[in-house]
Design a protein around this motif. Structure first.
Motif, PDB file in Angstrom:
ATOM      1  N   GLU A  64      -1.398  32.709   6.229  1.00 33.15           N
ATOM      2  CA  GLU A  64      -1.710  31.945   5.019  1.00 33.15           C
ATOM      3  C   GLU A  64      -1.002  30.590   5.037  1.00 33.15           C
ATOM      4  N   ALA A  65       0.278  30.607   5.420  1.00 34.52           N
ATOM      5  CA  ALA A  65       1.043  29.357   5.469  1.00 34.52           C
ATOM      6  C   ALA A  65       0.466  28.401   6.509  1.00 34.52           C
ATOM      7  N   LEU A  66       0.024  28.947   7.637  1.00 30.39           N
ATOM      8  CA  LEU A  66      -0.560  28.115   8.696  1.00 30.39           C
ATOM      9  C   LEU A  66      -1.793  27.368   8.181  1.00 30.39           C
ATOM     10  N   PHE A  67      -2.702  28.101   7.576  1.00 32.33           N
ATOM     11  CA  PHE A  67      -3.940  27.467   7.110  1.00 32.33           C
ATOM     12  C   PHE A  67      -3.721  26.626   5.853  1.00 32.33           C
ATOM     13  N   ASP A  68      -2.757  26.997   5.020  1.00 34.12           N
ATOM     14  CA  ASP A  68      -2.393  26.138   3.886  1.00 34.12           C
ATOM     15  C   ASP A  68      -1.847  24.803   4.384  1.00 34.12           C
ATOM     16  N   SER A  69      -1.073  24.855   5.468  1.00 31.81           N
ATOM     17  CA  SER A  69      -0.561  23.613   6.078  1.00 31.81           C
ATOM     18  C   SER A  69      -1.705  22.740   6.563  1.00 31.81           C
ATOM     19  N   ALA A  84      -4.052  35.982  19.429  1.00 32.67           N
ATOM     20  CA  ALA A  84      -3.526  34.614  19.298  1.00 32.67           C
ATOM     21  C   ALA A  84      -4.604  33.588  19.654  1.00 32.67           C
ATOM     22  N   ASP A  85      -5.368  33.856  20.714  1.00 32.18           N
ATOM     23  CA  ASP A  85      -6.452  32.937  21.088  1.00 32.18           C
ATOM     24  C   ASP A  85      -7.529  32.880  20.010  1.00 32.18           C
ATOM     25  N   GLN A  86      -7.810  34.023  19.383  1.00 31.31           N
ATOM     26  CA  GLN A  86      -8.812  34.042  18.320  1.00 31.31           C
ATOM     27  C   GLN A  86      -8.361  33.206  17.125  1.00 31.31           C
ATOM     28  N   ILE A  87      -7.102  33.352  16.749  1.00 30.79           N
ATOM     29  CA  ILE A  87      -6.590  32.590  15.609  1.00 30.79           C
ATOM     30  C   ILE A  87      -6.484  31.108  15.964  1.00 30.79           C
ATOM     31  N   LEU A  88      -6.109  30.815  17.197  1.00 29.50           N
ATOM     32  CA  LEU A  88      -6.097  29.428  17.664  1.00 29.50           C
ATOM     33  C   LEU A  88      -7.493  28.823  17.560  1.00 29.50           C
ATOM     34  N   ALA A  89      -8.509  29.572  17.988  1.00 30.44           N
ATOM     35  CA  ALA A  89      -9.887  29.077  17.907  1.00 30.44           C
ATOM     36  C   ALA A  89     -10.311  28.861  16.453  1.00 30.44           C
ATOM     37  N   LEU A  90      -9.914  29.764  15.574  1.00 29.35           N
ATOM     38  CA  LEU A  90     -10.218  29.587  14.151  1.00 29.35           C
ATOM     39  C   LEU A  90      -9.534  28.346  13.594  1.00 29.35           C
ATOM     40  N   PHE A  91      -8.276  28.147  13.969  1.00 29.49           N
ATOM     41  CA  PHE A  91      -7.510  26.995  13.488  1.00 29.49           C
ATOM     42  C   PHE A  91      -8.126  25.688  13.986  1.00 29.49           C
ATOM     43  N   GLU A  92      -8.398  25.619  15.278  1.00 24.77           N
ATOM     44  CA  GLU A  92      -8.972  24.385  15.830  1.00 24.77           C
ATOM     45  C   GLU A  92     -10.390  24.153  15.317  1.00 24.77           C
TER      46      GLU A  92
END
Length: 176
Positions: free
Chosen positions: A71-76, A137-145
């Protein structure tokens, strides 16, 4: 504002708005109202300047980004986007794409950014999922990018959607 800060701030704005190819050193000289001699004395070359701009952007991005939870990652990311630093997508990837991987200084800066982001998200996954998981981790990285890019044309709601998917990934038990 000192000369280095003035140069880096102006160069980042120009590279971000107009790209690498459209941002010539002459334009930087005009925008900063410094002499070309002063500009070159402080930055050396355009390639060296873009490397410094990206290093400073990376420093600011990681100082700004909270990796304590999904949550903090995507809020950032939402805050970064709202502050307009991210409103045009990822500067690292845009400059790399524009130059086709042909400028060593940009390649090195992009690699350093990608590595740091990958490590930090991997640490987040290990902490939140309770076990290191490269795939997750790769999945979340892909979602973030992906959210970083999609927010430029879909708005901040796409960041919330990516965060919800990331939370589901974290909550899954076992390997994904």
């Amino acid at each position: 504002m000192d000369i280095d800060t003035q140069l880096l701030t102006t160069a980042e704005r120009l590279f971000d708005q107009d790209g690498f190819n459209a941002t010539g050193m002459g334009r930087l000289v005009r925008e900063t109202r410094l002499s070309s001699r002063t500009v070159y004395k402080h930055v050396g070359s355009k390639n060296a300047l873009v490397a410094r701009v990206l290093a400073e952007r990376q420093r600011r991005f990681f100082a700004h980004t909270d990796f304590s939870s999904v949550e903090a990652l995507f809020d950032s990311l939402k805050r970064w986007h709202a502050d307009n630093d991210g409103a045009r997508g990822c500067l690292f990837f845009r400059l790399r794409a524009e130059t086709g991987g042909q400028i060593a200084e940009i390649e090195a800066a992009v690699a350093a950014y990608q590595q740091q982001l990958h490590v930090r998200i991997g640490e987040l996954v290990a902490r939140e999922a309770g076990v290191p998981d490269e795939t997750r981790a790769d999945q979340i990285l892909a979602l973030f990018e992906g959210a970083t890019t999609a927010a430029t044309y879909r708005g901040e709601a796409v960041i919330d959607a990516a965060a919800a998917c990331a939370r589901q990934l974290i909550n899954q038990r076992g390997a994904v």
